[in-house]
Design a protein around this motif. Structure first.
Motif, mmCIF file in Angstrom:
data_model
loop_
_atom_site.group_PDB
_atom_site.id
_atom_site.type_symbol
_atom_site.label_atom_id
_atom_site.label_comp_id
_atom_site.label_asym_id
_atom_site.label_seq_id
_atom_site.Cartn_x
_atom_site.Cartn_y
_atom_site.Cartn_z
ATOM 1 N N TYR A 249 0.308 -4.303 -7.211
ATOM 2 C CA TYR A 249 0.178 -3.873 -5.822
ATOM 3 C C TYR A 249 -1.247 -3.881 -5.256
ATOM 4 O O TYR A 249 -1.433 -3.496 -4.109
ATOM 5 N N THR A 250 -2.232 -4.271 -6.032
ATOM 6 C CA THR A 250 -3.597 -4.323 -5.503
ATOM 7 C C THR A 250 -4.177 -5.724 -5.640
ATOM 8 O O THR A 250 -3.870 -6.444 -6.604
ATOM 9 N N ASP A 251 -5.010 -6.107 -4.688
ATOM 10 C CA ASP A 251 -5.656 -7.424 -4.744
ATOM 11 C C ASP A 251 -6.565 -7.538 -5.966
ATOM 12 O O ASP A 251 -6.594 -8.577 -6.637
ATOM 13 N N ALA A 252 -7.306 -6.468 -6.235
ATOM 14 C CA ALA A 252 -8.208 -6.496 -7.392
ATOM 15 C C ALA A 252 -7.416 -6.643 -8.686
ATOM 16 O O ALA A 252 -7.814 -7.384 -9.596
ATOM 17 N N HIS B 290 10.852 -2.399 -3.800
ATOM 18 C CA HIS B 290 9.477 -1.956 -4.080
ATOM 19 C C HIS B 290 9.299 -0.458 -3.817
ATOM 20 O O HIS B 290 8.640 0.234 -4.596
ATOM 21 N N MET B 291 9.872 0.037 -2.734
ATOM 22 C CA MET B 291 9.634 1.422 -2.355
ATOM 23 C C MET B 291 10.369 2.419 -3.247
ATOM 24 O O MET B 291 9.990 3.593 -3.308
ATOM 25 N N THR B 292 11.428 1.987 -3.922
ATOM 26 C CA THR B 292 12.152 2.911 -4.804
ATOM 27 C C THR B 292 11.569 2.949 -6.217
ATOM 28 O O THR B 292 12.096 3.653 -7.082
ATOM 29 N N ARG B 293 10.488 2.236 -6.457
ATOM 30 C CA ARG B 293 9.837 2.318 -7.773
ATOM 31 C C ARG B 293 9.340 3.735 -8.043
ATOM 32 O O ARG B 293 9.432 4.244 -9.162
ATOM 33 N N LYS C 37 0.824 -1.208 0.000
ATOM 34 C CA LYS C 37 0.000 0.000 0.000
ATOM 35 C C LYS C 37 0.863 1.266 0.000
ATOM 36 O O LYS C 37 0.492 2.285 -0.622
ATOM 37 N N TYR C 38 2.020 1.196 0.671
ATOM 38 C CA TYR C 38 2.918 2.361 0.685
ATOM 39 C C TYR C 38 3.568 2.564 -0.679
ATOM 40 O O TYR C 38 3.723 3.705 -1.149
ATOM 41 N N ALA C 39 3.957 1.461 -1.312
ATOM 42 C CA ALA C 39 4.520 1.553 -2.654
ATOM 43 C C ALA C 39 3.487 2.093 -3.633
ATOM 44 O O ALA C 39 3.803 2.932 -4.495
ATOM 45 N N LEU C 40 2.240 1.632 -3.478
ATOM 46 C CA LEU C 40 1.165 2.081 -4.360
ATOM 47 C C LEU C 40 0.872 3.565 -4.174
ATOM 48 O O LEU C 40 0.719 4.311 -5.153
ATOM 49 N N ILE C 41 0.797 4.013 -2.919
ATOM 50 C CA ILE C 41 0.507 5.423 -2.640
ATOM 51 C C ILE C 41 1.615 6.320 -3.188
ATOM 52 O O ILE C 41 1.352 7.328 -3.857
#
Length: 389
Positions: free
Chosen positions: A106-109, A309-312, A44-48
């Motif tokens: 990054y999302t379940d959907a 993941h976070m540096t994307r 969720k942090y990577a997505l945000i």
């Protein structure tokens, strides 16, 4: 192979329970959670962070693109503005084309949707690859143009035209599309595996298309900017020597003025290249470190996977930095953007965006008209004098 010894794989839906080969099973630990820790807590942090960067980047590049279209920069400006506009379009495409891949990862959907859909999976990856290649190719084009402009300003004025820049842009995009669309034919996609590069790209594609193209373009950007730095240093020294000369002709003054004008855009190139490398190196380094563990049949440390993941979002930060660089460093772009929002001071500065050829033509027309008026005056005077005699 029991993949649990390489890491705890996040339980997917029943549709994802496919039989993975040994290679994919090992690589799965890179995507999910090694050492019994759940990496999905960080999704969720990577997505945000990604969505914030992509949204802001899209808005800034959209404003810049509209400002360019509505201003005389593309129609009457220097040819280099065609290349800057191309960089803006490339950054805008990055913000849009990266979004499907981000949602699928990054999302379940997104994970539920992409399972069993080969075309959508590969298309999302192709879009992401095209977006990154477009940024590097745009920098290659504008660096080459600046090299020619600084090294041979007078030849550049006649040989580098808006038409030639458009042709170069078209060729560049053709190469980018051909390189990345080939993934549709060089993939090892299987229903049930995560939709990421290491489980979709074949070894041949990674070695001879992805890595070869990636490092060729990165190497070209680095080498061309080193050459550009050398040419700029030489040109500045030459201009300084000419300025100190007491017998400086008009042509020399014109050349010095042209060189200094061209160097203003060089600063934009250096800043954009610096942003590219500073934002791309951390993510790529972490990816290579993680891949080195996978290649040795080991799960990468949890911190490495989290950092990967976070540096994307950091890797696409150039989509925000580039339009800000154009706005702050280029008077033509600055004026175009301000004019878009109705700022009157932009109209006073818009004349600076006109290219030298347009100004020269205007001066020539005025000079010819003035000369004709003088000749007509002499003719009238001659007739009057003759009649008096």
């Amino acid at each position: 192979m029991d993949i649990s010894k390489y890491g705890k794989v996040r339980p997917m839906r029943s549709t994802t329970e496919a039989t993975w080969d040994t290679n994919n099973a090992t690589q799965a630990s890179l995507i999910h959670a090694p050492a019994a820790q759940d990496i999905t807590a960080w999704y969720k942090y990577a997505l945000i962070s990604l969505n914030v960067v992509l949204l802001v980047g899209l808005v800034l590049n959209l404003v810049t693109a509209i400002a360019y279209v509505k201003s005389p920069l593309l129609s009457r400006g220097k040819p280099v503005h065609q290349l800057i506009f191309n960089m803006t379009i490339g950054d805008g495409i990055t913000c849009l084309a990266s979004q499907p891949f981000v949602l699928f990862l990054y999302t379940d959907a997104g994970q539920r949707y992409i399972v069993g859909r080969k075309f959508q999976c590969i298309a999302s990856m192709v879009g992401m690859l095209i977006s990154f290649d477009s940024a590097m190719m745009a920098l290659i084009l504008i660096t080459c143009e600046r090299l020619f402009a600084i090294h041979s300003p007078l030849q550049h004025m006649h040989r580098v035209t808006k038409k030639s820049c458009r042709v170069a842009i078209l060729i560049a995009w053709t190469i980018i599309l051909a390189k990345n669309v080939s993934l549709f034919f060089m993939n090892k996609w299987q229903s049930g595996v995560p939709c990421v590069g290491i489980t979709v790209m074949t070894e041949a594609y990674v070695s001879y298309v992805y890595n070869l193209g990636l490092y060729t373009m990165l190497g070209s950007v680095a080498l061309l900017n080193i050459l550009l730095s050398i040419v700029v240093i030489v040109a500045k020294r030459k201009a300084g020597t000419m300025s100190a000369s007491e017998t400086m002709t008009k042509s020399v003054r014109r050349q010095i003025k042209s060189t200094r004008s061209e160097m203003k855009i060089v600063k934009i190139v250096f800043l954009a290249v610096g942003v590219l490398f500073l934002t791309w190196i951390p993510h790529n380094t972490l990816a290579n470190v993680a891949q080195s563990y996978v290649s040795k049949q080991q799960a990468p440390p949890f911190g490495i996977v989290v950092g990967w993941h976070m540096t994307r979002s950091l890797a696409v930060l150039g989509t925000i930095a580039d339009p800000l660089i154009y706005f702050l460093q280029n008077s033509g772009c600055h004026s175009a953007v301000l004019s878009l929002f109705g700022r009157s001071e932009a109209q006073k500065q818009s004349i600076y965006s006109l290219d030298s050829q347009t100004i020269s033509k205007a001066i020539s027309v005025v000079s010819v008209e003035s000369s004709l008026h003088v000749i007509d005056g002499f003719c009238v005077l001659y007739k009057v004098t003759g009649q008096m005699h």
